[in-house]
Scaffold this active site. Sequence first.
Site, PDB file in Angstrom:
ATOM      1  N   GLY A  90       0.825  -1.208   0.000  1.00 44.00           N
ATOM      2  CA  GLY A  90       0.000   0.000   0.000  1.00 44.00           C
ATOM      3  C   GLY A  90       0.855   1.252   0.000  1.00 44.00           C
ATOM      4  O   GLY A  90       1.700   1.436   0.871  1.00 44.00           O
ATOM      5  N   PHE A  92      -1.081   7.023   2.482  1.00 42.09           N
ATOM      6  CA  PHE A  92      -0.376   7.841   3.475  1.00 42.09           C
ATOM      7  C   PHE A  92       0.502   6.984   4.381  1.00 42.09           C
ATOM      8  O   PHE A  92       1.659   7.321   4.634  1.00 42.09           O
ATOM      9  CB  PHE A  92      -1.379   8.615   4.330  1.00 42.09           C
ATOM     10  N   VAL A 115      -1.580  -7.387  -3.831  1.00 42.44           N
ATOM     11  CA  VAL A 115      -1.209  -8.487  -2.942  1.00 42.44           C
ATOM     12  C   VAL A 115      -2.469  -9.307  -2.682  1.00 42.44           C
ATOM     13  O   VAL A 115      -3.464  -8.794  -2.162  1.00 42.44           O
ATOM     14  CB  VAL A 115      -0.584  -7.955  -1.634  1.00 42.44           C
ATOM     15  N   GLU A 169     -18.043  18.644   2.024  1.00 37.88           N
ATOM     16  CA  GLU A 169     -17.189  19.317   1.044  1.00 37.88           C
ATOM     17  C   GLU A 169     -17.727  19.153  -0.372  1.00 37.88           C
ATOM     18  O   GLU A 169     -17.746  20.103  -1.156  1.00 37.88           O
ATOM     19  CB  GLU A 169     -15.748  18.805   1.161  1.00 37.88           C
ATOM     20  N   ASP A 207      -5.591   3.128   8.052  1.00 41.29           N
ATOM     21  CA  ASP A 207      -7.029   2.823   8.082  1.00 41.29           C
ATOM     22  C   ASP A 207      -7.324   1.347   8.331  1.00 41.29           C
ATOM     23  O   ASP A 207      -8.447   0.985   8.663  1.00 41.29           O
ATOM     24  CB  ASP A 207      -7.678   3.209   6.737  1.00 41.29           C
ATOM     25  N   GLN A 222      -3.433  11.639   9.337  1.00 40.46           N
ATOM     26  CA  GLN A 222      -2.361  11.761  10.330  1.00 40.46           C
ATOM     27  C   GLN A 222      -2.124  10.465  11.098  1.00 40.46           C
ATOM     28  O   GLN A 222      -0.988  10.151  11.448  1.00 40.46           O
ATOM     29  CB  GLN A 222      -2.654  12.925  11.293  1.00 40.46           C
TER      30      GLN A 222
HETATM   31  C1  LIG Z   1     -12.778  11.291   0.045  1.00 41.71           C
HETATM   32  C2  LIG Z   1     -11.895  11.241   1.255  1.00 41.71           C
HETATM   33  C3  LIG Z   1     -11.572  12.411   1.924  1.00 41.71           C
HETATM   34  C4  LIG Z   1     -10.751  12.366   3.053  1.00 41.71           C
HETATM   35  N1  LIG Z   1     -10.439  13.536   3.678  1.00 41.71           N
HETATM   36  C5  LIG Z   1      -9.595  13.515   4.728  1.00 41.71           C
HETATM   37  C6  LIG Z   1      -9.185  14.723   5.345  1.00 41.71           C
HETATM   38  O1  LIG Z   1      -9.608  15.814   4.961  1.00 41.71           O
HETATM   39  N2  LIG Z   1      -8.312  14.647   6.386  1.00 41.71           N
HETATM   40  C7  LIG Z   1      -7.827  13.445   6.832  1.00 41.71           C
HETATM   41  O2  LIG Z   1      -7.012  13.424   7.759  1.00 41.71           O
HETATM   42  N3  LIG Z   1      -8.193  12.293   6.284  1.00 41.71           N
HETATM   43  C8  LIG Z   1      -9.063  12.288   5.237  1.00 41.71           C
HETATM   44  N4  LIG Z   1      -9.443  11.118   4.648  1.00 41.71           N
HETATM   45  C9  LIG Z   1      -8.947   9.848   5.220  1.00 41.71           C
HETATM   46  C10 LIG Z   1      -7.530   9.564   4.777  1.00 41.71           C
HETATM   47  O3  LIG Z   1      -7.388   9.766   3.405  1.00 41.71           O
HETATM   48  C11 LIG Z   1      -7.205   8.126   5.164  1.00 41.71           C
HETATM   49  O4  LIG Z   1      -7.311   8.018   6.554  1.00 41.71           O
HETATM   50  C12 LIG Z   1      -5.808   7.734   4.709  1.00 41.71           C
HETATM   51  O5  LIG Z   1      -5.718   7.778   3.314  1.00 41.71           O
HETATM   52  C13 LIG Z   1      -5.449   6.336   5.205  1.00 41.71           C
HETATM   53  O6  LIG Z   1      -4.175   6.018   4.751  1.00 41.71           O
HETATM   54  P1  LIG Z   1      -3.759   4.500   4.503  1.00 41.71           P
HETATM   55  O7  LIG Z   1      -2.348   4.528   4.082  1.00 41.71           O
HETATM   56  O8  LIG Z   1      -4.150   3.674   5.660  1.00 41.71           O
HETATM   57  O9  LIG Z   1      -4.692   4.018   3.305  1.00 41.71           O
HETATM   58  P2  LIG Z   1      -4.844   4.633   1.850  1.00 41.71           P
HETATM   59  O10 LIG Z   1      -4.361   6.016   1.783  1.00 41.71           O
HETATM   60  O11 LIG Z   1      -6.251   4.349   1.471  1.00 41.71           O
HETATM   61  O12 LIG Z   1      -3.862   3.759   0.964  1.00 41.71           O
HETATM   62  C14 LIG Z   1      -4.068   2.398   0.746  1.00 41.71           C
HETATM   63  C15 LIG Z   1      -3.237   1.986  -0.454  1.00 41.71           C
HETATM   64  O13 LIG Z   1      -3.208   0.576  -0.530  1.00 41.71           O
HETATM   65  C16 LIG Z   1      -3.383   0.161  -1.872  1.00 41.71           C
HETATM   66  N5  LIG Z   1      -3.945  -1.194  -1.805  1.00 41.71           N
HETATM   67  C17 LIG Z   1      -5.127  -1.586  -1.283  1.00 41.71           C
HETATM   68  N6  LIG Z   1      -5.243  -2.919  -1.347  1.00 41.71           N
HETATM   69  C18 LIG Z   1      -4.103  -3.380  -1.922  1.00 41.71           C
HETATM   70  C19 LIG Z   1      -3.623  -4.693  -2.229  1.00 41.71           C
HETATM   71  N7  LIG Z   1      -4.310  -5.803  -1.935  1.00 41.71           N
HETATM   72  N8  LIG Z   1      -2.413  -4.803  -2.836  1.00 41.71           N
HETATM   73  C20 LIG Z   1      -1.685  -3.703  -3.127  1.00 41.71           C
HETATM   74  N9  LIG Z   1      -2.092  -2.447  -2.836  1.00 41.71           N
HETATM   75  C21 LIG Z   1      -3.279  -2.298  -2.219  1.00 41.71           C
HETATM   76  C22 LIG Z   1      -4.316   1.202  -2.461  1.00 41.71           C
HETATM   77  O14 LIG Z   1      -4.205   1.269  -3.859  1.00 41.71           O
HETATM   78  C23 LIG Z   1      -3.819   2.482  -1.774  1.00 41.71           C
HETATM   79  O15 LIG Z   1      -2.801   3.099  -2.519  1.00 41.71           O
HETATM   80  C24 LIG Z   1     -10.258  11.125   3.523  1.00 41.71           C
HETATM   81  C25 LIG Z   1     -10.590   9.953   2.859  1.00 41.71           C
HETATM   82  C26 LIG Z   1     -11.397  10.004   1.732  1.00 41.71           C
HETATM   83  C27 LIG Z   1     -11.747   8.732   0.997  1.00 41.71           C
END
Ligand SMILES: Cc1cc2nc3c(=O)[nH]c(=O)nc-3n(C[C@H](O)[C@H](O)[C@H](O)COP(=O)(O)OP(=O)(O)OC[C@H]3O[C@@H](n4cnc5c(N)ncnc54)[C@H](O)[C@@H]3O)c2cc1C
Length: 448
Positions: free
Chosen positions: A15, A18, A83, A178, A316, A328
């Site tokens: 992934g 963030f 994956v 938004e 997440d 964050q």
């Molecule tokens: C529309 C929207 C608005 C948001 N606004 C805010 C905001 O204003 N402020 C804030 O703090 N948070 C906001 N969030 C929440 C924030 O974006 C998430 O909390 C954050 O992105 C989580 O990060 P992460 O790395 O856990 O997951 P993600 O950023 O979702 O990244 C997951 C990654 O894993 C990859 N992936 C998934 N499954 C697989 C797999 N099986 N194999 C390989 N790759 C895979 C995906 O392609 C993706 O690139 C928002 C979310 C959304 C959807």
Amino acid sequence: MNTSITCRHRVAIVGGGFGGLFAAKRLARADVDVTLIDRTNHHLFQPLIYQVATGLLSAGDIAPTLREVLWNQRNTSVVLGEVVGIDLGSRRLTVQTLDHRSEIVYDSLIVATGASQSYFGHPEFAHHAPGMKTIDDALELRGRIFGAFEMAEREPDPSARERWLTFVVVGAGPTGVEVAGQLVELSRHSLRGNFRRIDPAQARIVLLDGSPTILGTFPDSLRQRGMRDLQDLGVEIHLGTVVKGVDEHGVETNSTNPRLRRIEAMTKIWAAGVEASPLGRVLSDAAAAELDRAGRVKVERDCTLPGHPEVFVIGDLMSLAELPGVAQVAIQSGRHAADTIRRRIAGDNTSRPFRYRDLGSMATISLFRALAAMGSVRVAGFAAWVLWLVVHVAALVGFRNRLSVLFKWTVAFLSGRRAERVVTTQQVFARHAMTAQAAATRPEATRV
Ligand SMILES: Cc1cc2nc3c(=O)[nH]c(=O)nc-3n(C[C@H](O)[C@H](O)[C@H](O)COP(=O)(O)OP(=O)(O)OC[C@H]3O[C@@H](n4cnc5c(N)ncnc54)[C@H](O)[C@@H]3O)c2cc1C
């Protein structure tokens, strides 16, 4: 891919959101080999997806490629692929790239696959009410939103025209608020004078939420202010209203008010609920780890999978101390995992709990109006909007992206117009969905 010939510690990160990206960057100077695997080729700045959907920004503005972001990080390779399997015993990942299957061996694993939209047990709603999680979602929504105005322009029947000009947003969290605000700005300002038969400003924007308030995670004073601002703009807000059904022509709700029980609307946007990535279930089955109600993996205090100190689950996908699913948490837990790996390599195996530093919450309502809560400080209106702008530009990954977003915002603020209204024939699903919806609405021969 077989990386077993290397003698350095191998870190696999699944992934590039963030959590994953910030973990990889933190390992830049560590004595390890990092492999970052993502099913897309980009890092997506999700907080600005709605601006791609409403034509303010392009996909590239908020989604730099992972290869470009990490091009000069010599100890890191990027792999495009999904994956599909994790073998905790032999420490191997199975990666699928189109019809090509490969394996990646790791010594430490960071799983950061995030969450997707939850339709609360009704996945069939997704066909009519796309969510906002990926660039594909954003481009499809752009097709539907701008397409709805085009169809309304061609529609002679007033009730069908009204249906094309009604936009229902489900979920009044920051994303729903938004996008509702942007739809108002688009219809009242950006599209002014663009059509000959319809007035886009007549568009009805409806925001629904099952809970008794908007922006549930914000302090009460800011929620009230947000309600007032949205209503001033002309957004119709209905709280305590649960969506029971979604079809091509509208939504059904639990309301006793006949005007709300069924809302006729061709464009529905789903901004309610999240569901953890399916890799959560894979890990839980493999390690007998517990999942929470959203399918997130319950981790130890140092973000590791119970019984597997070499596996970190972050962002997440992680369930820990009721931390929210925000950027964050993902960034800080990613850095925590990377720091733990670095310390272990240096011979320090002590486990340190993850401590989250809450930097506050923000949401924009419209141009020059936003809400921000940081500790005990609450700001609303223009000051909060400036703060929102600065924080979002600074948080974007990549100097070029920051410059491009700043430029497009400046042009949009000064001219009221949007530069990214292109809907291409590649956005097949949106096109097909619109064709099917139009066909279902009325016979071809009666359209003007
Ligand atoms: C529309 C929207 C608005 C948001 N606004 C805010 C905001 O204003 N402020 C804030 O703090 N948070 C906001 N969030 C929440 C924030 O974006 C998430 O909390 C954050 O992105 C989580 O990060 P992460 O790395 O856990 O997951 P993600 O950023 O979702 O990244 C997951 C990654 O894993 C990859 N992936 C998934 N499954 C697989 C797999 N099986 N194999 C390989 N790759 C895979 C995906 O392609 C993706 O690139 C928002 C979310 C959304 C959807």
